[in-house]
Design a protein around this motif. Structure first.
Motif, PDB file in Angstrom:
ATOM      1  N   VAL A 303       0.846  -1.195   0.000  1.00 30.15           N
ATOM      2  CA  VAL A 303       0.000   0.000   0.000  1.00 30.15           C
ATOM      3  C   VAL A 303       0.878   1.240   0.000  1.00 30.15           C
ATOM      4  CG1 VAL A 303      -1.936  -1.121   1.147  1.00 30.15           C
ATOM      5  CG2 VAL A 303      -0.163  -0.016   2.531  1.00 30.15           C
ATOM      6  N   CYS A 304       0.258   2.378  -0.219  1.00 31.24           N
ATOM      7  CA  CYS A 304       0.955   3.644  -0.349  1.00 31.24           C
ATOM      8  C   CYS A 304       1.562   4.079   0.997  1.00 31.24           C
ATOM      9  CB  CYS A 304      -0.022   4.704  -0.853  1.00 31.24           C
ATOM     10  SG  CYS A 304       0.712   6.324  -1.122  1.00 31.24           S
ATOM     11  N   ALA A 305       2.753   4.638   0.939  1.00 37.11           N
ATOM     12  CA  ALA A 305       3.438   5.091   2.147  1.00 37.11           C
ATOM     13  C   ALA A 305       2.742   6.272   2.813  1.00 37.11           C
ATOM     14  CB  ALA A 305       4.882   5.471   1.813  1.00 37.11           C
ATOM     15  N   THR A 306       1.820   6.927   2.117  1.00 40.05           N
ATOM     16  CA  THR A 306       1.102   8.058   2.716  1.00 40.05           C
ATOM     17  C   THR A 306       0.009   7.605   3.668  1.00 40.05           C
ATOM     18  OG1 THR A 306      -0.523   8.160   0.922  1.00 40.05           O
ATOM     19  CG2 THR A 306       1.504   9.466   0.655  1.00 40.05           C
ATOM     20  N   GLY A 307      -0.295   6.320   3.707  1.00 39.09           N
ATOM     21  CA  GLY A 307      -1.365   5.820   4.560  1.00 39.09           C
ATOM     22  C   GLY A 307      -2.636   5.495   3.820  1.00 39.09           C
ATOM     23  N   ARG A 308      -2.696   5.810   2.529  1.00 41.40           N
ATOM     24  CA  ARG A 308      -3.849   5.405   1.722  1.00 41.40           C
ATOM     25  C   ARG A 308      -3.758   3.896   1.490  1.00 41.40           C
ATOM     26  NH1 ARG A 308      -2.288  10.482   0.287  1.00 41.40           N
ATOM     27  NH2 ARG A 308      -3.949  12.039  -0.017  1.00 41.40           N
ATOM     28  N   THR A 309      -4.871   3.206   1.661  1.00 40.67           N
ATOM     29  CA  THR A 309      -4.828   1.744   1.715  1.00 40.67           C
ATOM     30  C   THR A 309      -5.357   1.057   0.469  1.00 40.67           C
ATOM     31  OG1 THR A 309      -6.988   1.745   2.824  1.00 40.67           O
ATOM     32  CG2 THR A 309      -5.014   1.721   4.234  1.00 40.67           C
ATOM     33  N   ASN A 310      -5.784   1.831  -0.527  1.00 38.52           N
ATOM     34  CA  ASN A 310      -6.305   1.188  -1.737  1.00 38.52           C
ATOM     35  C   ASN A 310      -5.150   0.602  -2.545  1.00 38.52           C
ATOM     36  OD1 ASN A 310      -8.144   0.307  -3.640  1.00 38.52           O
ATOM     37  ND2 ASN A 310      -9.138   2.295  -3.882  1.00 38.52           N
ATOM     38  N   ARG A 311      -5.497  -0.296  -3.456  1.00 36.90           N
ATOM     39  CA  ARG A 311      -4.491  -0.903  -4.322  1.00 36.90           C
ATOM     40  C   ARG A 311      -3.858   0.145  -5.216  1.00 36.90           C
ATOM     41  NH1 ARG A 311      -5.515  -6.556  -5.570  1.00 36.90           N
ATOM     42  NH2 ARG A 311      -5.690  -6.178  -7.794  1.00 36.90           N
ATOM     43  N   ARG A 312      -2.669  -0.165  -5.716  1.00 38.64           N
ATOM     44  CA  ARG A 312      -1.941   0.759  -6.584  1.00 38.64           C
ATOM     45  C   ARG A 312      -1.619   0.081  -7.911  1.00 38.64           C
ATOM     46  NH1 ARG A 312       3.332   1.915  -3.844  1.00 38.64           N
ATOM     47  NH2 ARG A 312       3.091  -0.287  -3.331  1.00 38.64           N
ATOM     48  N   ILE A 313      -1.538   0.893  -8.947  1.00 37.62           N
ATOM     49  CA  ILE A 313      -1.085   0.401 -10.243  1.00 37.62           C
ATOM     50  C   ILE A 313       0.151   1.196 -10.658  1.00 37.62           C
ATOM     51  CG2 ILE A 313      -3.336  -0.440 -11.000  1.00 37.62           C
ATOM     52  CD1 ILE A 313      -3.659   2.123 -12.650  1.00 37.62           C
ATOM     53  N   LYS A 314       0.890   0.652 -11.613  1.00 34.67           N
ATOM     54  CA  LYS A 314       2.141   1.297 -12.028  1.00 34.67           C
ATOM     55  C   LYS A 314       1.914   2.590 -12.789  1.00 34.67           C
ATOM     56  CE  LYS A 314       5.220  -2.700 -12.231  1.00 34.67           C
ATOM     57  NZ  LYS A 314       6.117  -3.510 -13.088  1.00 34.67           N
ATOM     58  N   GLY A 315       0.730   2.773 -13.310  1.00 32.46           N
ATOM     59  CA  GLY A 315       0.482   3.917 -14.177  1.00 32.46           C
ATOM     60  C   GLY A 315       0.373   3.455 -15.611  1.00 32.46           C
ATOM     61  N   TRP A 316       0.315   4.411 -16.530  1.00 31.16           N
ATOM     62  CA  TRP A 316       0.127   4.071 -17.940  1.00 31.16           C
ATOM     63  C   TRP A 316       1.386   3.444 -18.501  1.00 31.16           C
ATOM     64  CZ3 TRP A 316       2.104   5.657 -22.744  1.00 31.16           C
ATOM     65  CH2 TRP A 316       1.326   5.299 -23.848  1.00 31.16           C
ATOM     66  N   MET A 317       1.258   2.265 -19.129  1.00 30.73           N
ATOM     67  CA  MET A 317       2.417   1.532 -19.643  1.00 30.73           C
ATOM     68  C   MET A 317       2.283   1.213 -21.131  1.00 30.73           C
ATOM     69  SD  MET A 317       2.984  -1.090 -16.436  1.00 30.73           S
ATOM     70  CE  MET A 317       4.525  -1.743 -17.102  1.00 30.73           C
ATOM     71  N   GLY A 318       1.405   1.924 -21.827  1.00 32.14           N
ATOM     72  CA  GLY A 318       1.229   1.681 -23.251  1.00 32.14           C
ATOM     73  C   GLY A 318      -0.198   1.280 -23.572  1.00 32.14           C
ATOM     74  N   ARG A 319      -0.411   0.882 -24.829  1.00 33.61           N
ATOM     75  CA  ARG A 319      -1.740   0.526 -25.304  1.00 33.61           C
ATOM     76  C   ARG A 319      -1.886  -0.978 -25.462  1.00 33.61           C
ATOM     77  NH1 ARG A 319      -5.946   3.209 -24.657  1.00 33.61           N
ATOM     78  NH2 ARG A 319      -6.863   2.514 -26.591  1.00 33.61           N
TER      79      ARG A 319
END
Length: 415
Positions: A303-319
């Protein structure tokens, strides 16, 4: 960081999952009964049974290209193609167009696209002035950001696109606290202002979207005095994920249920594997169920180091739509998936197209730990039957193909 947009961001992950899955049957029923297009797509699906990720994964994926064709087919009766669950009037204040064109509704209500959460994570607060350089014409990006900024209690300058010198003048006069728009245009504005000797000391933060935001550009903007964060949003779905001060991937929004599926299929992939982002939104006005964005990403662990507990994705990685024309015929990722699905021994696959223009060669790379005799020949036969083209088959060890989401790689020379 101890501040959060709301309490939803710090829920126990198990509580969040229960809440999402409890809302899922209601959203499926809303789509079936209020959006005629989904009434057809989800015909005979018992909405009450769609109460788990496994049940959701059995529903069809509706990709953006398919939505366009389905909308076009229904436009004589409904310009929005039967996908909107609200009618024109007070509950649909505006309609926008995406490339295609796909026409999409804006529903009524505070922060309809849920962008406020991303703005808050980027440091925007009530009482600040936001310089909005997204387009207000035809497409919804400008309205999306303005809607979220107003929900935070911010004032917005509607800069729109272009007119670089006038926008710099407005920034110098109005002294905005932050910018929203594409990162490339922010770079143009900042560099042009520096070239002209115009100081913009008030502008210290930005929420950018609409294009890739590599670390090199992020660092360049920081060197010019602006700390930029990015969000991942679309006209169809609103906010999907957003960056935080931790700068470790993008945290998923609280109003969507996100899956990562193998390109060309509807099958979820294991966490960490690159695939297509498929989103089910909890927006009752535009209830998109398993909407294939065509974008590639992957789930990050933890989870995010800020304390947000939702899942994370890497971001946009192409089409994800890697459709390629080979010897005059289109080959689709779904065809590659159909080939390997015939053989339980086969794992991930990648079709590599090589050769100079007009001399195309296809090689199907297939992961297989212990290939039985004749598997390569049978795969080649299936490839020819499904694609109507000849392909060589190369069996490779399990785990040897790159984890980049590519199903079709166009390696041809175009000299």
């Amino acid at each position: 960081m101890s501040e959060f947009f709301d309490a939803l961001e710090t829920r126990d992950p198990a509580e969040r999952e229960r809440d999402l899955l409890a809302a899922l049957p209601r959203q499926v029923l809303q789509a079936q009964t209020a959006a005629p297009a989904f009434g057809e797509i989800l015909r005979d699906v018992p909405a009450g049974d769609v109460n788990s990720r496994e049940a959701l994964a059995r529903l069809p994926v509706t990709r953006k290209s398919e939505l366009l064709e389905l909308q076009k087919a229904r436009r004589a009766d409904d310009p929005l193609g039967g996908f909107a669950a609200v009618a024109r009037g007070a509950r649909m204040p505006r309609v926008f167009a995406s490339p295609g064109p796909i026409y999409e509704p804006e529903g009524a209500g505070r922060d309809y696209w849920r962008i406020g959460r991303a703005l808050f994570a980027a440091g925007f607060r009530a009482g600040e002035l936001v310089h909005n350089s997204f387009s207000y014409h035809m497409t919804p990006a400008g309205a999306m950001m303005e809607n979220g900024a107003h929900a935070l209690g911010c004032t917005v300058f509607a800069g729109g696109t272009g007119q670089t010198e006038q926008q710099i003048e407005a920034m110098a006069d109005l002294r905005p606290d932050g910018y929203v728009g594409t990162p490339s245009f922010l770079r143009i504005l900042l560099e042009k202002a520096a070239e002209k000797g115009i100081a913009l000391p008030s502008l210290t933060k930005a929420l950018v979207s609409g294009e890739a935001f590599p670390p090199s550009l992020r660092d360049h903007l920081a060197g010019l005095g602006v700390q930029g964060m990015q969000c991942y949003a679309t006209a169809d779905l609103g906010l999907i994920a957003y960056e935080t001060a931790a700068r470790e991937g993008l945290v998923l929004d609280e109003g969507v249920l996100v899956e990562i599926v193998r390109p060309g299929t509807s099958d979820p992939v294991p966490d960490g594997e690159v695939g297509e982002v498929v989103v089910t939104t909890l927006n009752p006005d535009y209830p998109l169920i398993r909407f294939g964005t065509g974008d590639l990403s992957a789930v990050l662990p933890g989870v995010c180091a800020t304390g947000r507990t939702n899942r994370r994705i890497k971001g946009w990685m192409g089409r994800a739509d890697q459709t390629t024309k080979v010897r005059g015929m289109f080959v689709h990722p779904s065809q590659v998936a159909a080939i390997v699905q015939r053989f339980p021994e086969a794992g991930r696959a990648r079709l590599v197209v090589e050769g100079e223009m007009g001399e195309d060669r296809m090689t199907l790379h297939v992961e297989c730990s212990a290939p039985p005799e004749g598997l390569g020949e049978r795969l080649a036969d299936a490839a020819r039957e499904i694609t109507k083209l000849r392909a060589q088959v190369l069996l490779v060890p399990a785990g040897s193909l790159a984890n980049d989401g590519k199903v079709i790689e166009d390696a041809r020379s175009y000299r």
